[in-house]
Enzyme design. Structure first.
Site, PDB file in Angstrom:
ATOM      1  N   CYS A  82       0.801  -1.222   0.000  1.00 49.45           N
ATOM      2  CA  CYS A  82       0.000   0.000   0.000  1.00 49.45           C
ATOM      3  C   CYS A  82       0.830   1.267   0.000  1.00 49.45           C
ATOM      4  O   CYS A  82       0.309   2.350  -0.251  1.00 49.45           O
ATOM      5  CB  CYS A  82      -0.919   0.008   1.217  1.00 49.45           C
ATOM      6  SG  CYS A  82      -0.049   0.088   2.806  1.00 49.45           S
ATOM      7  N   GLU A 120      -6.695  -6.074  -2.866  1.00 48.31           N
ATOM      8  CA  GLU A 120      -6.992  -5.186  -1.736  1.00 48.31           C
ATOM      9  C   GLU A 120      -5.926  -4.114  -1.621  1.00 48.31           C
ATOM     10  O   GLU A 120      -4.744  -4.365  -1.873  1.00 48.31           O
ATOM     11  CB  GLU A 120      -7.060  -6.011  -0.445  1.00 48.31           C
ATOM     12  CG  GLU A 120      -7.381  -5.227   0.814  1.00 48.31           C
ATOM     13  CD  GLU A 120      -6.154  -4.774   1.590  1.00 48.31           C
ATOM     14  OE1 GLU A 120      -6.323  -4.041   2.588  1.00 48.31           O
ATOM     15  OE2 GLU A 120      -5.014  -5.138   1.197  1.00 48.31           O
ATOM     16  N   ARG A 171     -12.014   0.720   9.186  1.00 52.44           N
ATOM     17  CA  ARG A 171     -10.861   0.360   8.360  1.00 52.44           C
ATOM     18  C   ARG A 171     -11.319   0.335   6.901  1.00 52.44           C
ATOM     19  O   ARG A 171     -11.592  -0.727   6.330  1.00 52.44           O
ATOM     20  CB  ARG A 171     -10.308  -0.999   8.785  1.00 52.44           C
ATOM     21  CG  ARG A 171      -8.980  -1.378   8.123  1.00 52.44           C
ATOM     22  CD  ARG A 171      -8.476  -2.708   8.628  1.00 52.44           C
ATOM     23  NE  ARG A 171      -7.162  -3.016   8.098  1.00 52.44           N
ATOM     24  CZ  ARG A 171      -6.016  -2.552   8.584  1.00 52.44           C
ATOM     25  NH1 ARG A 171      -6.039  -1.750   9.627  1.00 52.44           N
ATOM     26  NH2 ARG A 171      -4.866  -2.864   8.044  1.00 52.44           N
ATOM     27  N   ARG A 173     -11.138   0.088   3.205  1.00 53.18           N
ATOM     28  CA  ARG A 173     -10.182  -0.478   2.264  1.00 53.18           C
ATOM     29  C   ARG A 173     -10.849  -0.648   0.902  1.00 53.18           C
ATOM     30  O   ARG A 173     -12.066  -0.860   0.793  1.00 53.18           O
ATOM     31  CB  ARG A 173      -9.658  -1.842   2.751  1.00 53.18           C
ATOM     32  CG  ARG A 173      -8.691  -1.746   3.929  1.00 53.18           C
ATOM     33  CD  ARG A 173      -7.456  -0.966   3.567  1.00 53.18           C
ATOM     34  NE  ARG A 173      -6.446  -0.932   4.621  1.00 53.18           N
ATOM     35  CZ  ARG A 173      -6.367   0.019   5.557  1.00 53.18           C
ATOM     36  NH1 ARG A 173      -7.256   0.990   5.580  1.00 53.18           N
ATOM     37  NH2 ARG A 173      -5.408  -0.006   6.456  1.00 53.18           N
TER      38      ARG A 173
END
Length: 453
Positions: A82, A120, A171, A173
């Site tokens: 990420c 992801e 969270r 995502r």
């Protein structure tokens, strides 16, 4: 590492695997991991300890124009690194080396054409700064024959009720989900499989209670999680401030704007330079009005605690109250941020991060424990972190995927693309596995990882 076994419900590969969040969800669905890879040696050691596979390696050496060491599979899962897209990184996207790892992932897709692809990444990938990178991923998947939405799924575990595998953690995502569809069946540009507006069974995110739903460990002392004397001083001081303000304001809620002790001056003495940004000008003005109204109490409080001494660095002279009607600071969940102390109700907590700022649980007078942090990601209590330092566990969990969200995203994806999946043997196996699974993976994972007696 590659593993072979009896014919499973489906086969999957786990790229940029971390400690195995994708592995947990997909194996609970009945899948078998054929290959996993992770470059960080400490995360890889935790992966091997729990999943019996050594994922140590470098995807750039296993999947490129000349080499393909990744075996055939039905589902490709990838938690793309990420940092190229994260707000905590430089945000160079695919101009940064790690950003080009998408092209190694694409080589695997081109070689094996997995039935389902699950990608992801951090929320920022779907932001305007990385629109170019997102469009590259979507376009290249379509060029390989995949049905994929123009808009990715964006989802958080705190939106799911506990019965569906949710957890009290905000969270957000991004999930890019795709189904191999070379015959062009149905809608080629479908809607995303999940959004932040989704709600379930009447469950509201504010219904969370950490003590009940996480649950919190009863212990007030957990090695590596205790507060320092300075941290306790700061919290004690602001705790008294909160209680003083509740009394002086006669039950009126504390201000929602950041309270800056360094900005406390009488309104008549306020001087704001003309070049000051509007947001800061507003905060300075509001703090001056607040101080003018409560000057006597605030001066006495600041002197008692030494707020303007070296005991309180500038970042600890600021309180961001987001805890609504909570009576005490020690009753909240806190983040000791570089910008100040942020307090909120003990419902859900901010996202676990791979750097610092682990949440302070006021009712326990300590930081979240590693086991509590693992629960926030959906890992069972039997998951073994070994003897590694607490900091390493926090980092691995902060880099990981939430298992309940993966469970939900895969189920939502196969339901959306059912028309395509039912046309192939691989797709039908995935459908059967998902349709036959329970609503949440928690019980299955607890059975896979029993707590040592």
């Amino acid at each position: 590492m590659t593993d072979t076994s009896e014919e499973p419900a489906f086969r999957f590969v786990d790229l940029f695997a971390g400690i195995g969040g994708f592995h947990a969800a997909l194996s609970a669905y009945g899948g078998t991991c054929r290959y996993a890879i992770e470059i960080d040696p400490y995360a890889a050691a935790a992966y091997q300890r729990n999943w019996g596979m050594d994922p140590r390696g470098d995807i750039t050496k296993d999947a490129n124009d000349d080499v393909m060491n990744v075996p055939p599979h039905d589902i490709l899962a990838a938690g793309l690194p990420c940092q190229p897209f994260s707000k905590s990184g430089a945000q160079r996207g695919m101009d940064e080396t790690r950003g080009t790892l998408w092209f190694n992932t694409l080589r695997i897709v081109q070689e094996h054409k997995p039935t389902v692809v699950l990608i992801e990444n951090v929320r920022n990938l779907a932001g305007p700064r990385h629109d170019h990178e997102l469009r590259i991923i979507v376009r290249t998947l379509r060029e390989e024959g995949y049905r994929v939405s123009d808009v990715p799924a964006i989802f958080s575990p705190h939106l799911l009720p506990p019965a569906l595998g949710g957890r009290p953690q905000v969270r957000e995502r991004v999930f890019i989900t795709a189904t191999y569809n070379p015959k062009g069946i149905g809608d080629s540009r479908p809607t995303p499989v999940a959004t932040m507006a989704d709600r379930f069974d009447g469950w509201g995110p504010d219904d969370w209670d950490l003590d009940t739903h996480l649950p919190l460990d009863p212990d007030h002392h957990v090695q590596g999680c205790d507060l320092t004397p300075s941290e306790r001083l700061w919290i004690d001081a602001w705790d008294e401030f909160v209680q003083l303000m509740w009394e002086e304001r006669e039950g009126k809620r504390l201000p929602g704007f950041p309270i800056w002790a360094d900005a406390w001056v009488e309104v008549d003495e306020l001087r704001i330079p003309v070049e000051t940004p509007l947001w800061k000008r507003q905060h300075l003005t509001k703090n001056a009005v607040f101080y003018t109204e409560h000057r006597k109490t605030l001066d006495k409080w600041a002197k008692k605690w030494g707020v303007f001494t070296d005991a309180f660095p500038p970042s600890r002279r600021k309180l961001e109250w987001q805890a609504q009607d909570t009576p005490r600071l020690w009753d909240t969940v806190m983040h000791l941020r570089p910008s100040g102390i942020r307090a909120k109700r003990p419902t859900y907590v901010p996202a676990l991060v791979a750097i610092t700022q682990t949440s302070v649980v006021g009712p326990r007078e300590r930081r979240l424990s590693p086991r509590e942090a693992a629960r926030l990601q959906g890992l069972p209590d039997g998951f073994n972190f070994g003897e590694q330092p607490t900091s390493a566990t926090y980092k691995q969990l902060g880099n990981g995927v939430n298992i309940g969200v993966v469970w939900h995203i895969l189920r939502a994806h196969v339901n959306r693309d059912r028309d395509v999946l039912q046309t192939t043997p691989q797709g039908r196996r995935i459908l059967a596995a998902v349709d036959g699974a329970p609503d949440a993976p928690d019980k299955l994972l607890a059975e896979m990882f029993p707590v040592a007696g």
